[in-house]
Scaffold this motif. Structure first.
Motif, PDB file in Angstrom:
ATOM      1  N   UNK A  46      38.898  29.656 -14.662  1.00 22.66           N
ATOM      2  CA  UNK A  46      40.224  30.024 -15.156  1.00 22.66           C
ATOM      3  C   UNK A  46      40.630  29.098 -16.300  1.00 22.66           C
ATOM      4  N   UNK A  47      41.703  29.481 -16.965  1.00 23.91           N
ATOM      5  CA  UNK A  47      42.287  28.673 -18.035  1.00 23.91           C
ATOM      6  C   UNK A  47      43.771  28.497 -17.734  1.00 23.91           C
ATOM      7  N   UNK A  48      44.251  27.274 -17.864  1.00 20.03           N
ATOM      8  CA  UNK A  48      45.673  27.009 -17.674  1.00 20.03           C
ATOM      9  C   UNK A  48      46.413  27.207 -18.995  1.00 20.03           C
ATOM     10  N   UNK A  49      47.544  27.901 -18.920  1.00 22.09           N
ATOM     11  CA  UNK A  49      48.390  28.100 -20.094  1.00 22.09           C
ATOM     12  C   UNK A  49      49.811  27.668 -19.754  1.00 22.09           C
ATOM     13  N   UNK A  50      50.437  26.986 -20.676  1.00 20.67           N
ATOM     14  CA  UNK A  50      51.800  26.508 -20.474  1.00 20.67           C
ATOM     15  C   UNK A  50      52.751  27.385 -21.273  1.00 20.67           C
TER      16      UNK A  50
END
Length: 397
Positions: A46-50
């Motif tokens: 997964x990729x974390x996005x803010x």
């Protein structure tokens, strides 16, 4: 002398562990439960996005990382075996394979009982190699004083140094097509093999007692009389039913007919909650004497010590394995009541929180591969899990 550091007094600890717990269904099923809970729904990149100061998770569902995980059958060859070895033996030995181009094309969890650690190098003060063999239990390796004579039965695989792996791994890959990594819980006083948190059960008598309580239960049932009711039939009533033929044979026939009638009309699910009407008369002393009397026999096993012992032992084992009773729907204290949905939800959420450290350790080799193979640096790895909820929080399910 042998270059390996022995695991256990005679280098047979994993095999002795297997032999000791093989008849403990509580431990075996508990370890399998831990594996299933830790594995969840599998590894998910997964990729974390803010966004607006909040972190959102965006699953990676396609691309080279997903293809690599699928092509290498990571579910069976690594994650499932790694979690199982971790909980059972307290140690995991991931093995990396590399192509001629220096890219990682393999990740497997080597069977832990096959692995032994090399003694610490006196110069580097590091364990530099892992020795892998399925022959540790044979006399050939167990009793050999000259390791050089039997080393052809053992594969020597370099161990990646955790403290500076990003610096040292490139040189290791240039010289080797296989490398190892070691995963274990911190165990004070040792730099070799780790202890699983439940290992004290092996020495405090709980494992042996768990095995023997099952044997005691079997012995009880082998000797027990399987009687539930005792039926008393008044002798005068039998004679009255004989119609004048008071021979022994006829009395036995009448008695059997009464017995069969009771079974036909009172025994079995179809006759549940049926009733019986009998007549009685007073004897010379004025006490009532029934024609037919049915007594329920006590079943000693219901309150037997062996049952309480089994419940107590199961509770001790679940506690050592850190499994909440609500998760496995077990009331080890003897209650017949099931846990509520809220209890199960809270137990599962607590367990997942405690599982974070173990999951991070098992997932870490994927970050090594990400570095080696040049995958997107923003990609992270997690475990998909089912989130339990309650109807008051999520009325539509």
């Amino acid at each position: 002398s042998q270059p390996i550091f022995p695991w256990g007094d005679n280098n047979q600890f994993p095999l002795e562990l297997d032999d000791k717990i093989k008849n403990s269904d509580s431990i075996e099923s508990g370890l399998q439960t831990l594996t299933e809970l830790a594995y969840g729904m599998g590894i998910q990149p997964y990729i974390e996005k803010v966004v607006d100061g909040k972190i959102f998770i965006e699953p990676v569902v396609s691309g080279p990382v997903v293809e690599w995980l699928e092509e290498n059958n990571i579910r069976e060859e690594y994650s499932e075996k790694a979690f199982y070895n971790c909980f059972r033996y307290g140690n995991v030995f991931p093995q990396f394979g590399f192509s001629k181009e220096g890219k990682c094309n393999l990740l497997v969890a080597t069977d832990t009982p096959f692995c032994r650690m090399e003694r610490v190098d006196t110069t580097s003060l590091l364990v530099e190699n892992i020795y892998v063999s399925d022959q540790w239990a044979t006399n050939m390796l167990k009793n050999s004083g000259d390791f050089d004579k039997v080393k052809k039965f053992v594969k020597k695989v370099p161990l990646i140094n955790k403290t500076d792996w990003k610096v040292s791994i490139k040189k290791l890959i240039e010289k080797n097509n296989l490398l190892m990594w070691h995963i274990g819980d911190y165990t004070p006083g040792t730099r070799y093999y780790s202890d699983a948190p439940w290992f004290p059960l092996l020495n405090n008598g709980i494992v042996d007692t768990d095995k023997y309580t099952g044997q005691k239960m079997k012995a009880y049932y082998d000797k027990a009389m399987n009687l539930i009711y005792h039926i008393e039939i008044n002798a005068d009533y039998i004679l009255a039913k004989c119609d004048g033929d008071n021979s022994i044979d006829n009395q036995e026939k009448v008695l059997n007919d009464i017995h069969e009638s009771i079974d036909d009309n009172l025994v079995g699910a179809d006759n549940a909650f049926s009733s019986i009407i009998t007549t009685f008369k007073n004897n010379m002393g004025g006490d009532p004497v029934s024609n037919v009397k049915i007594k329920v026999l006590d079943n000693p096993i219901n309150n037997a010590t062996v049952i309480k012992d089994m419940q107590s032992i199961a509770a001790r084992i679940n506690s050592a394995l850190r499994i909440d009773d609500a998760i496995i729907n077990a009331k080890t204290a003897g209650s017949m009541e099931a846990d509520s949905g809220s209890e199960k939800k809270n137990a599962m959420n607590s367990h997942k929180t405690r599982m974070t450290l173990t999951r991070d350790k098992i997932l870490y080799p994927l970050y090594i591969i990400k570095h080696i193979n040049g995958w997107d640096p923003n990609i992270k790895f997690g475990i998909k899990t089912t989130q339990l909820t309650s109807l008051d929080k999520n009325p539509t399910g």
